[in-house]
Design a protein around this motif. Sequence first.
Motif, PDB file in Angstrom:
ATOM      1  N   UNK A  11       7.201  23.960 -10.580  1.00  0.00           N
ATOM      2  CA  UNK A  11       6.973  22.746  -9.778  1.00  0.00           C
ATOM      3  C   UNK A  11       8.172  21.810  -9.881  1.00  0.00           C
ATOM      4  N   UNK A  14      11.355  23.455  -8.320  1.00  0.00           N
ATOM      5  CA  UNK A  14      11.335  23.570  -6.863  1.00  0.00           C
ATOM      6  C   UNK A  14      11.704  22.270  -6.152  1.00  0.00           C
ATOM      7  N   UNK A  15      11.471  21.125  -6.812  1.00  0.00           N
ATOM      8  CA  UNK A  15      11.638  19.848  -6.114  1.00  0.00           C
ATOM      9  C   UNK A  15      12.809  19.023  -6.635  1.00  0.00           C
ATOM     10  N   UNK A  16      13.572  19.560  -7.566  1.00  0.00           N
ATOM     11  CA  UNK A  16      14.598  18.753  -8.215  1.00  0.00           C
ATOM     12  C   UNK A  16      15.942  19.471  -8.186  1.00  0.00           C
TER      13      UNK A  16
ATOM     14  N   UNK B  57       2.529  21.448  -3.785  1.00  0.00           N
ATOM     15  CA  UNK B  57       3.162  21.175  -5.076  1.00  0.00           C
ATOM     16  C   UNK B  57       4.596  20.668  -4.912  1.00  0.00           C
ATOM     17  N   UNK B  80      11.902  19.984   0.681  1.00  0.00           N
ATOM     18  CA  UNK B  80      12.269  20.399  -0.676  1.00  0.00           C
ATOM     19  C   UNK B  80      12.736  21.848  -0.675  1.00  0.00           C
ATOM     20  N   UNK B 120       8.427  13.497  -1.460  1.00  0.00           N
ATOM     21  CA  UNK B 120       9.353  14.457  -0.835  1.00  0.00           C
ATOM     22  C   UNK B 120       8.539  15.379   0.065  1.00  0.00           C
TER      23      UNK B 120
END
Lengths: 115, 274
Positions: A11, A14-16, B57, B80, B120
Motif C-alpha cells: 500500500x 504503491x502510492x509513494x 488502497x 498513483x 491521491x
Amino acid sequence: MSLYYVQKFLFELNRDAEMQARYATDRQAAIEPFELTEEEQAALVEPDIGKLFHLGVNGQILMHFAALHQIEWQDYLQRMRDGIAEHGPVREGVYAMTGYEGTDAHAKALGQETP
Amino acid sequence: MTLVYAGVCSHAPGITGRADQADPDVKDRFYAAFDQMAADIEASGAEAIIVIAAEHFANFFMNNMPSFAIGMADSYPGPIEDPAWLGIDKFSAPGDADLSRRIITEVMQTVDVSYAEEWKFDHGIAVPLHFLTPKFDTTIIPVNINCQGPPLTPITRAWAFGEALRRAVDSVPEKVAIVGTGGISHWPATPDSGKINEAWDQDFLDRWCRNDKAALLDYTDEQVYADAGQGGFEIRTFITVAAAAGGAKGTVHFCEPIPIFAVSCTVASYELSL
C-alpha cells in the motif's frame, strides 16, 4: 503469517514515489521496517506475484505492484494462476474469507468457460 | 434544487490501459457513451462533480479504514498508478475545500463520514475523469465507500449516505453533479479477471433504473461474491447515487461486457426533476 504487513508495505509502496525509489535501490532495505516472515520477504523482493496472491494479497494492491514492475497484463494474470497451481488455494484475506475455489470452480458455478 | 446530474459509469483501469486490446467497434461505442456523459454533465451547468468511487488502497488502508470519506482539498494529484500502464498521464485535478467543507458538514448531520485534506486519485476516479473532464478543469470532490477491506460498508448505509449527500448538495448554491463509479459484476485483478456475469448485471441495472430501494438493498455480500465477484461489492457506489437521485428513474446508455476491460462497461444516468 503477517498478511496485514505485506499489504501495508505494498500500500505504501504503491502510492509513494520516494518509497518506490528506495525499493528500486535496495528492495531488502525497503521492506526492513515491516514485520515480515522470510517467505513474505522473499516474495516481495523477487517479486513473486503468484506467491503473493497465494498468501492472500488483495488483487487491487497486487495489480498496482505488478504495474510498478512493468509486468504485462496477461503475464500478471498467468503468474497468479501459476501461484495457485504451485502453492495451493489462497491462504487468507478477502478471497479465502469468502471461499476462493479457483477459476475453474468459479466458471463452472456460473455456467461459463474459464477465462 | 442544486443537484443537476446523477449518473454512473465504469472505472476499470483496462478501459484506458488496455484500450488497444479491445474490439474496436465495442470500445468506440463505449467511449462515445462516455463522451455523451461528459456532454450531458457540461450541459447541466454543473460547477463541481462529486465522484463516488470505490478506491483501491490509494489512500485508505486497514489501519484506519473509513466507511465513508470525502475529500476536502483544493487539488488532487493522480494517478498513483504507472502512467504508461494506466494510459493516463500524471495530472492535478482541481478541488474546492470550502465547498467540500459545507457538504461534509451537512452530510455529518445524519451519516458519520471521514474527511481527507490529502487524496491521491487512482484509476477509480482517474479513468472517469479522463473522459468526463479530459482537461482536468472541473472542480472535483472525491468520495470513497469501503468496497475493498471487509467488513465492508453495509449497503443500507450506502443508501443513507446517498440521501445525506442529496440533502447536502441541495443545501449549497453551486450546481453539482454526482457520478458513481465501479462494478458491476467482475473479478478484477485476480486470476478470474475477464469473467463477467452479464445476466446479473442486467438484473442489477434494472433495479437501479427503477430506483427500487427494496430491490437494490436485497443483496448480501456472500451472494454478491458468489454471483458477481469481489468487484461486485462496488455496487455500493451505484446504490448511493440511486438514493441521491431521490426516486428518479434511470436510463442505461451503454452496457456491454468487454472482457479485456474486466467488466460490463456501463454508462447510465437518472432523469432528475429540476
